[in-house]
Write a protein that holds these residues in place. Structure first.
Motif, short mmCIF file in Angstrom:
data_model
loop_
_atom_site.label_atom_id
_atom_site.label_comp_id
_atom_site.label_asym_id
_atom_site.label_seq_id
_atom_site.Cartn_x
_atom_site.Cartn_y
_atom_site.Cartn_z
N GLU A 185 72.78 40.25 95.77
CA GLU A 185 71.54 39.64 96.26
C GLU A 185 71.77 38.75 97.49
O GLU A 185 70.84 38.50 98.26
CB GLU A 185 70.87 38.84 95.14
CG GLU A 185 70.29 39.76 94.07
CD GLU A 185 69.60 39.01 92.95
OE1 GLU A 185 69.78 37.77 92.87
OE2 GLU A 185 68.89 39.65 92.16
N SER A 187 74.02 39.69 99.75
CA SER A 187 74.57 40.64 100.73
C SER A 187 76.07 40.47 100.96
O SER A 187 76.59 40.91 101.99
CB SER A 187 73.82 40.55 102.06
OG SER A 187 72.46 40.85 101.89
N TYR A 201 73.26 47.17 101.76
CA TYR A 201 73.35 45.71 101.64
C TYR A 201 71.93 45.16 101.62
O TYR A 201 71.07 45.62 102.37
CB TYR A 201 74.15 45.11 102.80
CG TYR A 201 75.56 45.63 102.86
CD1 TYR A 201 76.58 45.01 102.14
CD2 TYR A 201 75.88 46.76 103.62
CE1 TYR A 201 77.87 45.50 102.17
CE2 TYR A 201 77.17 47.25 103.66
CZ TYR A 201 78.17 46.62 102.94
OH TYR A 201 79.45 47.11 102.97
N ARG A 202 71.70 44.15 100.78
CA ARG A 202 70.35 43.64 100.60
C ARG A 202 69.72 43.16 101.91
O ARG A 202 68.52 43.29 102.11
CB ARG A 202 70.38 42.51 99.57
CG ARG A 202 69.00 42.04 99.10
CD ARG A 202 68.34 43.09 98.23
NE ARG A 202 67.06 42.67 97.72
CZ ARG A 202 66.89 41.95 96.62
NH1 ARG A 202 67.94 41.58 95.89
NH2 ARG A 202 65.69 41.63 96.20
N CYS A 203 70.54 42.63 102.80
CA CYS A 203 70.00 42.11 104.06
C CYS A 203 69.41 43.22 104.93
O CYS A 203 68.52 42.97 105.75
CB CYS A 203 71.07 41.34 104.84
SG CYS A 203 72.58 42.28 105.17
N PRO A 206 66.00 45.35 102.05
CA PRO A 206 65.44 44.27 101.23
C PRO A 206 64.73 44.73 99.96
O PRO A 206 64.60 43.95 99.02
CB PRO A 206 64.47 43.57 102.18
CG PRO A 206 64.17 44.57 103.24
CD PRO A 206 65.42 45.37 103.41
N GLN A 208 65.84 47.16 98.07
CA GLN A 208 66.83 47.75 97.16
C GLN A 208 67.14 46.79 96.02
O GLN A 208 67.60 45.67 96.23
CB GLN A 208 68.12 48.07 97.92
CG GLN A 208 69.26 48.59 97.04
CD GLN A 208 68.92 49.89 96.37
OE1 GLN A 208 68.57 50.85 97.05
NE2 GLN A 208 69.00 49.95 95.06
N PHE A 210 69.14 45.61 92.52
CA PHE A 210 70.53 45.68 92.04
C PHE A 210 70.68 46.85 91.07
O PHE A 210 69.84 47.06 90.20
CB PHE A 210 70.90 44.38 91.35
CG PHE A 210 72.21 44.45 90.61
CD1 PHE A 210 73.42 44.47 91.31
CD2 PHE A 210 72.24 44.53 89.23
CE1 PHE A 210 74.62 44.55 90.63
CE2 PHE A 210 73.44 44.60 88.54
CZ PHE A 210 74.64 44.61 89.25
#
Length: 246
Positions: A185, A187, A201-203, A206, A208, A210
């Motif tokens: 969360e 990244s 990557y979450r960054c 956004p 996506q 876990f």
């Protein structure tokens, strides 16, 4: 308000408020490039220098060793924030001047300046995360120190769980999943989804959520600071069936 701060609030209907009354503001790569370009041209105009039409005009080479354009290489090492892009570019410009890596005919910067500036930028990104979390999560540096000792950017979740268990940081599966979720969360790590070998990557993704996965990869912007090898550990390579990572 930052989403990670909102998530720490202990209030009734927090999730309902997020779903019904909030709107997420996200920077795209295009928007960040336009903002940074405007900033560069502002100072260029003030100094009586020629303005540029694209960030790609700054660099001499069209591609890095990975076949990625220089601007994309830099963006991939940010957390999707303008200040990260500015931090990396500023270090690249300074390095180019100090190391005489500016083309005399075109005033364009050589890609070597980016590579030389990357360790310093990676230190910056690490300290950004440390400033945010070291007081809120007492094990933050333990998590990143464990990733550092595993030596490779891409590892299996089993390797990480074993390493954390050996430090007595985690004692059960639920605790381990909470740690991996925290890393994702923020990244710090990315995951793959389904049969795809694209690291998420979450960054950059956004929406996506876990997911449990066999392999994870440290964010490219942190690899230099943690002294990791770019490839996969032996166990991660076997887990990926020898497929190339994108």
């Amino acid at each position: 308000m930052r989403e990670d701060i909102f998530s720490t609030f202990d209030i009734n209907d927090r999730n309902k408020l997020r779903e019904d009354c909030s709107k997420s503001l996200r920077w795209t790569q295009e928007a960040i490039e336009k903002l940074v370009l405007a900033r560069i041209n502002f100072y260029a105009k003030a100094a009586g220098e020629q303005e540029i039409s694209s960030l790609h005009d700054i660099f001499h080479e069209k591609e890095m060793r990975s076949r990625t354009p220089p601007v994309k290489h830099i963006y991939n090492r940010t957390m999707g924030r303008p200040r990260d892009m500015v931090a990396f570019l500023s270090r690249s410009f300074r390095t180019a001047r100090e190391e005489n890596l500016v083309d005399g005919d075109t005033d364009k910067i050589q890609a070597k300046a980016i590579y030389l500036a990357e360790p310093g930028y990676s230190e910056y990104l690490y300290e950004e995360l440390s400033d945010e979390w070291r007081n809120q999560n007492i094990h933050f540096h333990d998590y990143l120190g464990t990733l550092e000792k595993l030596r490779y950017a891409a590892i299996t979740t089993v390797e990480l769980e074993e390493a954390l268990s050996s430090k007595h940081i985690v004692s059960d599966r639920a605790g381990f999943r909470n740690i991996v979720r925290f890393l994702f969360e923020n990244s710090i790590i990315g995951v793959t989804v389904g049969n795809s070998y694209q690291w998420r990557y979450r960054c950059f993704y956004p929406t996506q959520a876990f997911v449990d996965t066999e392999t994870i990869k440290v964010h490219p912007g942190l690899i230099k600071r943690l002294g990791l090898l770019e490839g996969s550990s032996e166990r991660a390579t076997v887990s990926n069936n020898g497929e190339s990572e994108i």
